[in-house]
Design an enzyme around this catalytic site. Structure first.
Site, mmCIF file in Angstrom:
data_model
loop_
_atom_site.group_PDB
_atom_site.id
_atom_site.type_symbol
_atom_site.label_atom_id
_atom_site.label_comp_id
_atom_site.label_asym_id
_atom_site.label_seq_id
_atom_site.Cartn_x
_atom_site.Cartn_y
_atom_site.Cartn_z
ATOM 1 N N SER A 188 -0.420 0.412 3.068
ATOM 2 C CA SER A 188 -1.524 -0.223 3.783
ATOM 3 C C SER A 188 -2.344 -1.059 2.798
ATOM 4 O O SER A 188 -1.816 -1.983 2.187
ATOM 5 C CB SER A 188 -2.365 0.839 4.498
ATOM 6 O OG SER A 188 -3.202 0.251 5.461
ATOM 7 N N HIS A 239 1.517 2.312 12.512
ATOM 8 C CA HIS A 239 1.042 2.363 11.134
ATOM 9 C C HIS A 239 1.405 3.666 10.434
ATOM 10 O O HIS A 239 1.645 3.684 9.237
ATOM 11 C CB HIS A 239 -0.479 2.181 11.135
ATOM 12 C CG HIS A 239 -1.046 1.805 9.807
ATOM 13 N ND1 HIS A 239 -0.735 0.625 9.167
ATOM 14 C CD2 HIS A 239 -1.920 2.444 8.985
ATOM 15 C CE1 HIS A 239 -1.395 0.552 8.021
ATOM 16 N NE2 HIS A 239 -2.116 1.647 7.887
ATOM 17 N N ASP A 271 2.613 -1.501 14.748
ATOM 18 C CA ASP A 271 1.487 -1.199 13.865
ATOM 19 C C ASP A 271 0.215 -1.879 14.368
ATOM 20 O O ASP A 271 0.193 -3.087 14.584
ATOM 21 C CB ASP A 271 1.803 -1.667 12.439
ATOM 22 C CG ASP A 271 0.900 -1.047 11.401
ATOM 23 O OD1 ASP A 271 -0.285 -0.836 11.698
ATOM 24 O OD2 ASP A 271 1.378 -0.772 10.290
#
Length: 687
Positions: free
Chosen positions: A539, A659, A624
């Site tokens: 991330s 995600h 995501d």
């Protein structure tokens, strides 16, 4: 017969001109942001097929790694029970099953199990499944819960009776998943998301037995740099709406006994004023940065006079101690602090007859308060672990000062002995002279001769601290000679709030140069060499990896960037993308020239160039909601076109997840095994 060389997929180049501030960027891969477009799906599938073919020789090893990791996990496991409102709550796992089972027992732990949810049954027919936000009505007869079967974190709230276990027909779409009951057992407050940006921006009131269309809007956050949440105070007296941005907070409160009354502003937002609120008896307690308390301080105010002018100091600001959180009990206040990077737990009596710290003596460890929902108790539940010690859940009697270990994480397989591993804390020196701490773990006997493989991990954003934690999965690397390093770079809060401030906005590059400084330290001190150094981040940590391999690719043999935020400028200029507007205080607003130029100078996608890169594995999820899949897809396409080496470059897209990756506990392990196989293959370790 010589096998024909596998040719990687090449994404078509469709130049798109992006102009602002009299500056023009050409984005050849902008077209990849069309999620439903067949050409996009074909490209992602081609990258997946290429990855599978190029790693086919590791699949047997990968499967063995998965079995090895799984074998360390106690499959028939359950959480330590906690008591709330007359019931003991327990989460169980059963052998061979991916998902949790939620049960409760009335009054005593000897009472029969009451099944609330068997997520294994609920997940059938879904590629992805996530249950969240379990909320029990005050009379214990009903439960609200959120379900996400896509991975985009858009939850549908459902209800069911806990008396006969039958569903209640009410459903509420596109929420954060959580709901808070008023004390009438019939009214709930919940948060809805914007359909496009996925920002949580509205709080509604729902009356059980009515349609969602009848729900009343009670709060709308119109400032698109803020999000909202709604929850109930631990004292159960108040429903609280929290409005939050990176730098500013605002709360609204409502007596939970009068759900049809209006919410009252606790203290209206003042830019730069951060605070959180906890209720106890007739006061609220605030952890706040008021009056330039950079590391935060504790204040209190009468519950009827909540404006900032009435706040009184309880614990003053300290330059060398970060005040992170508090837990309130009937007779005790528990304070979570951080000093010199290490967690501390302070316990003080309300009547001021006692004040002490829990003793921790390890060089590097993680300790934090756990599930403490019971208000009238003298027992504090906390958790402790370190890089070498499995996690323990501990009940500490705050009166007798005795502790009971309720559970220690079991590492099965018969080969683990924590005495076989060594941890230490090292300090590198950054370019500006700042000392950067690292937490390090390895198996005893590993030689520091420059030939040991090192996996260096960091995150470094949002003030999020990656504490040194135990991982049974990581043993698969340590037992094969890897050294594992957590670099506590600026951008986190490991060394206090200033540590975060020095790694954001116009100082963001400190995060990247700190990581590089740690890598150089490890090489110079013979922990490893560029032939054996690997980097990992996900991330915002994937942004870190992307920036680092543009700046110093020669230091690393291979890297893994998971769901990486790499197209910083374009994303932060598009306020329709989830998270963008709420993050201007983290990265800056590129509609302002100064921030645009600074972002552009480090954005990984914008700074890909014709140079040699290390071996690279990039992972993403089609659904995501945090970092859109097209960022890593574009980044890989551009690197493949420009890079001058013949090293491996893989893009792996989970077409059924978001995600957080796969949802089942063992499906997630398969992703870990895949990443580890990639690293071990680069070290020519095949068993």
């Amino acid at each position: 017969m010589i096998k024909e060389r596998v040719v990687p997929p090449v994404a078509k180049r469709v130049p798109k001109t992006l102009s602002i501030h009299n500056d023009t960027r050409i984005d050849d891969y902008f077209w990849l942001n069309q999620r439903e477009d067949q050409d996009v799906l074909d490209y992602l599938n081609a990258e997946n097929a290429y990855f599978e073919e190029m790693t086919a020789h590791t699949k047997a090893f990968e499967d063995n790694l998965f079995k090895e990791m799984k074998a360390r996990i106690k499959e028939d496991d359950e959480s330590v029970p906690y008591k709330y409102n007359g019931y003991w709550y327990i989460v169980k796992y059963e052998t061979g099953k991916d998902y949790p089972i939620y049960i409760r027992r009335k009054d005593t732990l000897d009472a029969p199990d009451e099944l609330m949810f068997d997520c294994n049954e609920m997940a059938k027919g879904h590629d992805y499944f996530k249950l969240a936000g379990i909320s029990i009505s005050p009379d214990n007869t009903k439960v609200a819960y959120g379900l996400d079967t896509v991975g985009r974190r858009q939850y549908t709230i459902n209800f069911k009776s806990l008396v006969d276990n039958e569903p209640i027909t009410d459903t509420i779409e596109n929420t954060t998943g959580s709901a808070s009951w008023a004390n009438d057992n019939a009214t709930l407050f919940y948060t809805k998301k914007d359909e496009e940006t996925l920002r949580s921006d509205k709080v509604f009131k729902h009356k059980l037995g009515t349609n969602e269309s009848e729900d009343k809007l009670v709060f709308h956050e119109i400032d698109d740099t803020f999000g909202v949440a709604v929850y109930k105070s631990k004292s159960r007296k108040y429903i609280i709406i929290a409005c939050y941005s990176t730098l500013t907070n605002e709360y609204h409160i409502l007596d939970a006994n009068t759900p049809n009354a209006g919410f009252k502003v606790f203290q209206e937002r003042i830019r730069g004023l951060e605070y959180s609120i906890s209720h106890f008896e007739d006061h609220f307690y605030m952890v706040t940065n008021k009056d330039e308390a950079t590391n935060f301080k504790l204040m209190k105010t009468d519950e009827t006079k909540t404006e900032v002018s009435n706040w009184v100091e309880v614990i003053p600001h300290r330059e060398d101690v970060l005040l992170e959180d508090i837990d309130i009990f009937k007779d005790f206040l528990v304070i979570s602090e951080r000093s010199n990077g290490l967690n501390q737990i302070r316990i003080t009596r309300w009547d001021e007859t006692d004040d002490y710290y829990l003793p921790f003596d390890s060089e590097t460890y993680t300790a934090y308060t756990g599930t403490n929902v019971d208000f009238d108790t003298e027992v504090l539940r906390y958790s402790y672990n370190s890089l070498t010690n499995p996690a323990s859940t501990i009940d500490f009697n705050m009166v007798t000062k005795t502790k009971t270990i309720k559970k220690e994480q079991q590492v099965l397989g018969g080969t683990f002995d924590k005495n076989n591993y060594q941890s230490e804390r090292l300090w590198a020196t950054a370019d500006d002279g700042t000392k950067i701490p690292m937490s390090v773990v390895y198996k005893k006997g590993v030689k520091k001769d420059g030939n040991s493989p090192v996996l260096q991990y960091a995150y470094g954003s949002y003030g999020s601290t990656i504490d040194p934690y135990f991982s049974s999965i990581r043993l698969s690397l340590l037992d094969r000679g890897f050294i594992y390093v957590i670099a506590h770079v600026r951008g986190g809060e490991y060394l206090g709030r200033n540590w975060y401030e020095q790694g954001k906005l116009l100082q963001k590059k400190n995060t990247f140069t700190d990581f590089i400084a740690c890598s150089k330290f490890l090489i110079e001190n013979n922990y490893t060499s560029p032939k054996h150094l690997y980097a990992l981040g996900g991330s915002a940590g994937g942004l870190l990896i992307g920036a680092v391999i543009n700046m110093a690719p020669q230091l690393y043999h291979g890297v893994i960037a998971a769901v990486p935020f790499v197209d910083v400028v374009t994303t932060m200029l598009d306020d329709s993308i989830p998270l963008t507007t709420g993050e201007y205080d983290e990265w800056g607003n590129p509609n302002t020239l100064e921030y645009y130029n600074y972002m552009k100078s480090y954005s990984p996608y914008d700074n890909v160039k014709a140079q040699d890169y290390p071996h690279i594995l990039v992972t993403t999820g089609l659904h995501d909601s945090q970092v859109q899949y097209w960022e890593p897809a574009k980044w890989v396409a551009k690197m493949r076109f420009l890079k001058t080496d013949t090293n491996k470059l893989f893009l792996k897209t989970n077409m059924n997840a978001g995600h957080g990756g796969a949802s089942g506990r063992f499906e997630a392990l398969k992703e870990d095994a895949e990443e580890y196989a990639f690293l071990l293959d680069l070290e020519n370790i095949t068993s």
